[in-house]
Design a protein around this motif. Structure first.
Motif: not given
Length: 225
Positions: A167, A173, A177-178, A181, A206, A212
């Motif tokens: 990550w 996480f 990372d969100i 993405s 992900c 997700y």
């Protein structure tokens, strides 16, 4: 209750994903783009003066409106993530990495990707038909001389960042990372991950996350518009 003002074919899905990771109830308010201009409807300006998505309103804070994806994720983490699920500990190296990637996504990563999208449409309506050949040649020149090299440089930087950890902020996480993405999904949509295995594997991880999947089910497939 959090209301997510979600414009179709936009970057709002990251907000849904964050809320799903945090287990926060929310209501989805969906807006449609103008079919000719592809712009957001004027009604979004009733929510926030910029009239853009994503925007959230927090009924628990007298309907406070929060705009800009990075600011929204920070707001949600500070408001609801008491256990520190999506943010590394304060004072850690991971926290510094987290802060960088959370803001890099929109500050440096997305502008050239948006430029590429805009230039790719110079040979399509509503550009006048007589201007489209010129627009196509202009777009090719910009891609060859500027956008292509810049995006290859950025993508290599992201790929290298994931060489030693799964990550962006290390072993765990996080909201960074969100946020990251979306530019990687945008790159993938144009076949840009063939020589970037760390980025391709990042997206696999992900997509394996239940939150997700729930976000995609509720808000639709992630878009690169």
């Amino acid at each position: 209750m959090i209301h997510v003002h979600h414009l179709e074919n936009s970057r709002s899905q990251r907000v849904l994903w964050c809320l799903e990771e945090l287990g926060v109830d929310y209501e989805l308010v969906t807006y449609r783009r103008d079919p000719e201009t592809m712009l957001a409807p004027a009604s979004l300006k009733d929510v926030h003066p910029l009239g853009k998505a994503p925007v959230i309103t927090d009924e628990g804070r007298d309907g406070r409106a929060v705009a800009e994806s990075g600011a929204i994720l920070e707001y949600l983490v500070e408001r609801f993530d008491e256990a520190g699920k999506l943010v590394p500990p304060a004072g850690s190296d991971a926290r510094e990495d987290y802060r960088f990637w959370l803001h890099h996504a929109e500050g440096s990563a997305m502008p050239p990707l948006v430029m590429r999208l805009v230039f790719s449409r110079l040979d399509k309506p509503p550009v006048p038909a007589l201007m489209r050949p010129l627009g196509r040649q202009f777009a090719k020149g910009v891609e060859r001389r500027f956008l292509g090299p810049r995006l290859r440089e950025l993508a290599g930087f992201w790929n290298d960042a994931l060489a030693e950890s799964p990550w962006f902020a290390g072993e765990h996480f996080s909201a960074a990372d969100i946020q990251m993405s979306f530019p990687i999904l945008a790159l993938e949509s144009r076949g840009g991950l063939a020589k970037l295995p760390n980025l391709a594997n990042f997206l696999v991880r992900c997509r394996e996350r239940e939150a997700y999947r729930r976000a995609v089910e509720r808000g639709g497939e992630f878009s690169v518009v």
